[in-house]
Design a protein around this motif. Structure first.
Motif, PDB file in Angstrom:
ATOM      1  N   MET A  38       0.810  -1.340  -0.098  1.00 42.51           N
ATOM      2  CA  MET A  38       0.061   0.011  -0.156  1.00 42.51           C
ATOM      3  C   MET A  38       0.742   1.172  -0.035  1.00 42.51           C
ATOM      4  O   MET A  38       0.506   2.368  -0.763  1.00 42.51           O
ATOM      5  N   LEU A  39       2.060   1.229   0.841  1.00 40.85           N
ATOM      6  CA  LEU A  39       2.800   2.370   0.650  1.00 40.85           C
ATOM      7  C   LEU A  39       3.475   2.588  -0.470  1.00 40.85           C
ATOM      8  O   LEU A  39       3.708   3.928  -0.895  1.00 40.85           O
ATOM      9  N   ALA A  40       3.651   1.522  -1.303  1.00 40.94           N
ATOM     10  CA  ALA A  40       4.389   1.696  -2.764  1.00 40.94           C
ATOM     11  C   ALA A  40       3.471   2.356  -3.513  1.00 40.94           C
ATOM     12  O   ALA A  40       3.715   3.292  -4.306  1.00 40.94           O
ATOM     13  N   ILE A  41       2.091   2.193  -3.666  1.00 39.96           N
ATOM     14  CA  ILE A  41       0.735   2.638  -4.437  1.00 39.96           C
ATOM     15  C   ILE A  41       0.948   4.300  -4.143  1.00 39.96           C
ATOM     16  O   ILE A  41       0.885   4.971  -4.689  1.00 39.96           O
ATOM     17  N   LEU A  42       0.820   4.505  -2.785  1.00 39.12           N
ATOM     18  CA  LEU A  42       0.780   5.853  -2.312  1.00 39.12           C
ATOM     19  C   LEU A  42       1.976   6.653  -2.728  1.00 39.12           C
ATOM     20  O   LEU A  42       1.535   7.833  -3.202  1.00 39.12           O
ATOM     21  N   ALA A  43       3.208   6.129  -2.649  1.00 42.19           N
ATOM     22  CA  ALA A  43       4.070   6.731  -3.109  1.00 42.19           C
ATOM     23  C   ALA A  43       4.333   7.133  -4.644  1.00 42.19           C
ATOM     24  O   ALA A  43       4.726   8.272  -5.002  1.00 42.19           O
ATOM     25  N   ALA A  44       3.985   6.123  -5.321  1.00 38.38           N
ATOM     26  CA  ALA A  44       3.903   6.217  -6.875  1.00 38.38           C
ATOM     27  C   ALA A  44       2.793   7.175  -7.068  1.00 38.38           C
ATOM     28  O   ALA A  44       2.688   8.016  -8.161  1.00 38.38           O
ATOM     29  N   SER A  45       1.663   7.091  -6.522  1.00 41.37           N
ATOM     30  CA  SER A  45       0.369   8.302  -6.524  1.00 41.37           C
ATOM     31  C   SER A  45       0.935   9.746  -6.309  1.00 41.37           C
ATOM     32  O   SER A  45       0.194  10.616  -6.725  1.00 41.37           O
ATOM     33  N   ALA A  46       2.152   9.892  -5.395  1.00 40.37           N
ATOM     34  CA  ALA A  46       2.133  11.255  -4.870  1.00 40.37           C
ATOM     35  C   ALA A  46       2.529  12.293  -6.391  1.00 40.37           C
ATOM     36  O   ALA A  46       2.629  13.136  -6.247  1.00 40.37           O
ATOM     37  N   SER A  47       3.047  11.639  -7.290  1.00 32.96           N
ATOM     38  CA  SER A  47       3.494  12.476  -8.663  1.00 32.96           C
ATOM     39  C   SER A  47       2.137  13.159  -9.149  1.00 32.96           C
ATOM     40  O   SER A  47       2.267  14.299  -9.600  1.00 32.96           O
ATOM     41  N   TYR A  48       0.957  12.566  -8.962  1.00 36.06           N
ATOM     42  CA  TYR A  48      -0.229  13.337  -9.102  1.00 36.06           C
ATOM     43  C   TYR A  48      -0.499  14.659  -8.713  1.00 36.06           C
ATOM     44  O   TYR A  48      -1.101  15.698  -9.222  1.00 36.06           O
ATOM     45  N   ILE A  49       0.081  14.785  -7.417  1.00 39.03           N
ATOM     46  CA  ILE A  49      -0.053  16.011  -6.607  1.00 39.03           C
ATOM     47  C   ILE A  49       1.070  16.910  -6.736  1.00 39.03           C
ATOM     48  O   ILE A  49       1.000  18.101  -6.956  1.00 39.03           O
ATOM     49  N   ALA A  50       2.312  16.435  -7.128  1.00 40.52           N
ATOM     50  CA  ALA A  50       3.579  17.056  -7.081  1.00 40.52           C
ATOM     51  C   ALA A  50       3.703  17.743  -8.397  1.00 40.52           C
ATOM     52  O   ALA A  50       4.311  18.727  -8.508  1.00 40.52           O
ATOM     53  N   VAL A  51       3.534  16.843  -9.511  1.00 42.01           N
ATOM     54  CA  VAL A  51       3.939  17.476 -10.811  1.00 42.01           C
ATOM     55  C   VAL A  51       3.212  18.563 -11.242  1.00 42.01           C
ATOM     56  O   VAL A  51       3.974  19.319 -11.718  1.00 42.01           O
ATOM     57  N   PRO A  52       1.984  18.924 -11.050  1.00 42.09           N
ATOM     58  CA  PRO A  52       1.319  20.253 -11.234  1.00 42.09           C
ATOM     59  C   PRO A  52       2.029  21.276 -10.651  1.00 42.09           C
ATOM     60  O   PRO A  52       2.305  22.703 -11.167  1.00 42.09           O
ATOM     61  N   ALA A  53       2.269  21.190  -9.231  1.00 42.93           N
ATOM     62  CA  ALA A  53       3.288  22.154  -8.585  1.00 42.93           C
ATOM     63  C   ALA A  53       4.564  22.449  -9.072  1.00 42.93           C
ATOM     64  O   ALA A  53       5.125  23.525  -9.374  1.00 42.93           O
ATOM     65  N   ALA A  54       5.379  21.383  -9.411  1.00 43.03           N
ATOM     66  CA  ALA A  54       6.502  21.356  -9.923  1.00 43.03           C
ATOM     67  C   ALA A  54       6.324  21.956 -11.458  1.00 43.03           C
ATOM     68  O   ALA A  54       7.526  22.666 -11.741  1.00 43.03           O
ATOM     69  N   LEU A  61       3.208  -5.552  -6.116  1.00 44.69           N
ATOM     70  CA  LEU A  61       2.860  -6.434  -5.566  1.00 44.69           C
ATOM     71  C   LEU A  61       3.667  -7.537  -5.588  1.00 44.69           C
ATOM     72  O   LEU A  61       4.113  -8.499  -4.790  1.00 44.69           O
ATOM     73  N   SER A  62       4.434  -7.727  -6.797  1.00 41.28           N
ATOM     74  CA  SER A  62       5.608  -8.943  -6.940  1.00 41.28           C
ATOM     75  C   SER A  62       6.674  -8.666  -6.135  1.00 41.28           C
ATOM     76  O   SER A  62       7.398  -9.312  -5.754  1.00 41.28           O
ATOM     77  N   ILE A  63       7.038  -7.207  -6.238  1.00 42.62           N
ATOM     78  CA  ILE A  63       8.219  -6.775  -5.147  1.00 42.62           C
ATOM     79  C   ILE A  63       8.057  -7.245  -3.848  1.00 42.62           C
ATOM     80  O   ILE A  63       8.827  -7.682  -3.116  1.00 42.62           O
ATOM     81  N   ILE A  64       6.737  -7.008  -3.507  1.00 40.05           N
ATOM     82  CA  ILE A  64       6.450  -7.039  -2.052  1.00 40.05           C
ATOM     83  C   ILE A  64       6.310  -8.643  -1.762  1.00 40.05           C
ATOM     84  O   ILE A  64       6.913  -9.092  -0.561  1.00 40.05           O
ATOM     85  N   MET A  65       5.930  -9.578  -2.587  1.00 39.73           N
ATOM     86  CA  MET A  65       5.623 -10.767  -2.310  1.00 39.73           C
ATOM     87  C   MET A  65       6.901 -11.428  -2.225  1.00 39.73           C
ATOM     88  O   MET A  65       7.145 -12.562  -1.520  1.00 39.73           O
TER      89      MET A  65
END
Length: 57
Positions: free
Chosen positions: A1-17, A51-55
């Protein structure tokens, strides 16, 4: 779940950057592109990879 949240951070960061890095950039292009391109890739390719990395850890 943390990996998905970290990957999703770009949706917030990209417009500001983009607004800071390229002030003349058209937000009507880069905001939808952040969602229209990266979101489907993150769901279809990213989630199985995460998921494969986590498993295998």
């Amino acid at each position: 779940m943390l990996a998905i949240l970290a990957a999703s951070a770009s949706y917030i960061a990209v417009p500001a950057a983009m607004k800071i890095a390229v002030p003349k950039a058209n937000p009507g292009i880069f905001i939808p592109m952040a969602l229209a391109v990266t979101f489907p890739i993150n769901i279809t390719i990213g989630m199985p990879i995460y998921l494969s990395i986590i498993m295998n850890s």
